[in-house]
Design an enzyme around this catalytic site. Structure first.
Site, mmCIF file in Angstrom:
data_model
loop_
_atom_site.group_PDB
_atom_site.id
_atom_site.type_symbol
_atom_site.label_atom_id
_atom_site.label_comp_id
_atom_site.label_asym_id
_atom_site.label_seq_id
_atom_site.Cartn_x
_atom_site.Cartn_y
_atom_site.Cartn_z
ATOM 1 N N THR A 242 63.739 25.952 47.308
ATOM 2 C CA THR A 242 65.589 26.408 47.692
ATOM 3 C C THR A 242 65.179 27.713 48.576
ATOM 4 O O THR A 242 64.469 28.448 47.947
ATOM 5 C CB THR A 242 65.984 26.141 46.333
ATOM 6 O OG1 THR A 242 66.181 25.330 45.547
ATOM 7 C CG2 THR A 242 67.314 27.118 46.932
ATOM 8 N N GLU B 274 79.676 16.744 44.526
ATOM 9 C CA GLU B 274 78.567 16.099 44.882
ATOM 10 C C GLU B 274 78.429 14.274 43.840
ATOM 11 O O GLU B 274 78.294 12.888 44.953
ATOM 12 C CB GLU B 274 77.467 16.556 43.833
ATOM 13 C CG GLU B 274 76.800 17.646 44.414
ATOM 14 C CD GLU B 274 76.089 18.819 44.220
ATOM 15 O OE1 GLU B 274 74.885 18.260 44.395
ATOM 16 O OE2 GLU B 274 75.756 19.281 43.253
ATOM 17 N N HIS C 122 97.800 36.395 39.854
ATOM 18 C CA HIS C 122 97.705 38.131 40.305
ATOM 19 C C HIS C 122 98.092 37.485 42.145
ATOM 20 O O HIS C 122 98.166 38.556 42.974
ATOM 21 C CB HIS C 122 96.870 39.032 40.273
ATOM 22 C CG HIS C 122 97.236 39.712 39.065
ATOM 23 N ND1 HIS C 122 98.124 41.115 38.421
ATOM 24 C CD2 HIS C 122 96.132 39.005 37.922
ATOM 25 C CE1 HIS C 122 98.301 40.911 37.164
ATOM 26 N NE2 HIS C 122 96.850 40.080 36.900
ATOM 27 N N LYS D 219 70.811 20.302 55.263
ATOM 28 C CA LYS D 219 69.209 20.822 55.369
ATOM 29 C C LYS D 219 68.109 20.801 56.338
ATOM 30 O O LYS D 219 68.082 21.370 56.424
ATOM 31 C CB LYS D 219 68.853 20.596 53.891
ATOM 32 C CG LYS D 219 69.746 21.213 52.695
ATOM 33 C CD LYS D 219 68.260 20.901 50.819
ATOM 34 C CE LYS D 219 69.071 21.384 49.973
ATOM 35 N NZ LYS D 219 68.053 20.868 48.698
#
Length: 353
Positions: free
Chosen positions: A102, A235, A251, A345
């Site tokens: 990775t 996925e 908020h 990738k």
């Protein structure tokens, strides 16, 4: 069942059905962890990884928070190319990359080498293994053959086991984690979600989500499950999925439900809750439900089932995992395939710095 297997080319169904065996195996192999000879006291822990390789760290952080297991020790999850500036010789850095290749985690590992000697890799090999071997650093190996997101049992049990071995958290207690009881709990829970009919909450939810976008809200304590659900829809189901945490979304985001006109009709709001949430957070969820009713916006609400926080977290995790699987099949998609992640990738590999 035959129709399911026509789309499930990567046997995601088998990994879901056998998740209890994964946890059982993870407990077994964690008994043979390598030696960790760290000289300095540990005051911070950083678990660095991406996607499915980081989610085990998220679960670990919430477990620590729920049980108050590590007083005085800070736990952070790092999803970036570099380490935080505060990393020093009292920081333990765990680099988690299932493939070992990775990009962000490799970069973070190289940065960490310059800041601390307290490093552990969790991987199957790749570049991360090479870096750690060259620097004589400990490596915990995971079994090969899984998608990173399908190896949650291995990553979570491994992280917990590392902490036990380093004496950073107390030994397994019957009234807290009790890892040895988890496989049987998961096995029973899996039976509930593996039946392909509308008595199965996961199968029913998948049909409710078909052609809709999940919008998932949880407390900070339940954020790992929230992240897990979103990632699994994206996925496994090839579906958009979004989410946020309470109280922060009270908020800002809650004010945006009305426009563009009709947008909310494509969203399915899901509330993930736990009995250990902060008392004011519990009240905020009830107030949200009142507001949603006033706006005629439907919502779905789920509590995890189990005696301990770990059991309840895993029950909701399995609900999300199975739902995303069924939704992928309804969309006629292979739950295992990640075509656009793979394509991205490939594009990145061709881009020079």
């Amino acid at each position: 069942m035959d129709n399911f297997l026509n789309y499930d080319k990567g046997s995601i169904l088998a990994s879901l059905e056998n998740f209890h065996l994964q946890v059982e195996h993870a407990i077994e192999i964690s008994r043979d962890l390598p030696s960790f000879n760290f000289k300095n006291n540990i005051y911070e822990i950083i678990i660095s990884g991406m996607g499915g390789s980081a989610i085990g760290g998220d679960y670990f952080k919430s477990i620590v928070q729920s049980y108050n297991l590590m007083q005085g020790i800070r736990v952070d999850i790092n999803r970036y190319y570099t380490m935080p500036n505060y990393v020093n010789e009292n920081t333990l850095v765990i680099l988690s990359s299932y493939s070992g290749n990775t990009e962000e985690t490799i970069s973070a590992a190289l940065d960490a080498l310059n800041k601390t000697k307290n490093l552990i890799a969790i991987t199957t090999g790749g570049k991360l293994e090479k870096i750690f071997k060259e620097n004589n650093l400990p490596i915990v190996y995971l079994p090969e053959g899984f998608q990173p997101r399908a190896a949650l049992g291995y990553s979570l049990v491994t992280i917990l086991s590392i902490m036990y071995k380093l004496n950073l958290i107390d030994n397994i207690q019957e009234n807290t984690i009790n890892l040895n009881s988890l496989p049987e709990f998961i096995k029973k829970t899996t039976k509930k979600y593996s039946v392909h009919d509308f008595n199965n909450p996961a199968f029913k939810l998948a049909n409710q989500l078909f052609d809709n976008i999940p919008l998932i809200y949880s407390s900070e304590l339940m954020l790992p499950i929230n992240l897990r659900w979103r990632g699994q829809f994206q996925e496994n189901s090839k579906s958009m999925a979004f989410g946020n945490v309470v109280p922060e979304m009270n908020h800002n985001e809650i004010n945006g439900f009305l426009k563009p006109i009709g947008a909310i009709d494509k969203l399915k709001i899901i509330l993930l809750r736990d009995r250990e949430n902060h008392p004011r957070v519990k009240l905020r969820f009830e107030a949200m439900k009142d507001l949603l009713k006033d706006l005629n916006i439907e919502y779905l609400e789920y509590y995890g089932i189990g005696d301990t926080f770990v059991e309840r977290a895993l029950d909701l995790t399995l609900l999300g995992d199975w739902t995303s699987y069924y939704l992928g099949i309804l969309y006629k998609q292979d739950p295992n395939a990640i075509p656009y992640i793979s394509k991205f990738k490939e594009i990145m590999s061709k881009i020079k710095d």
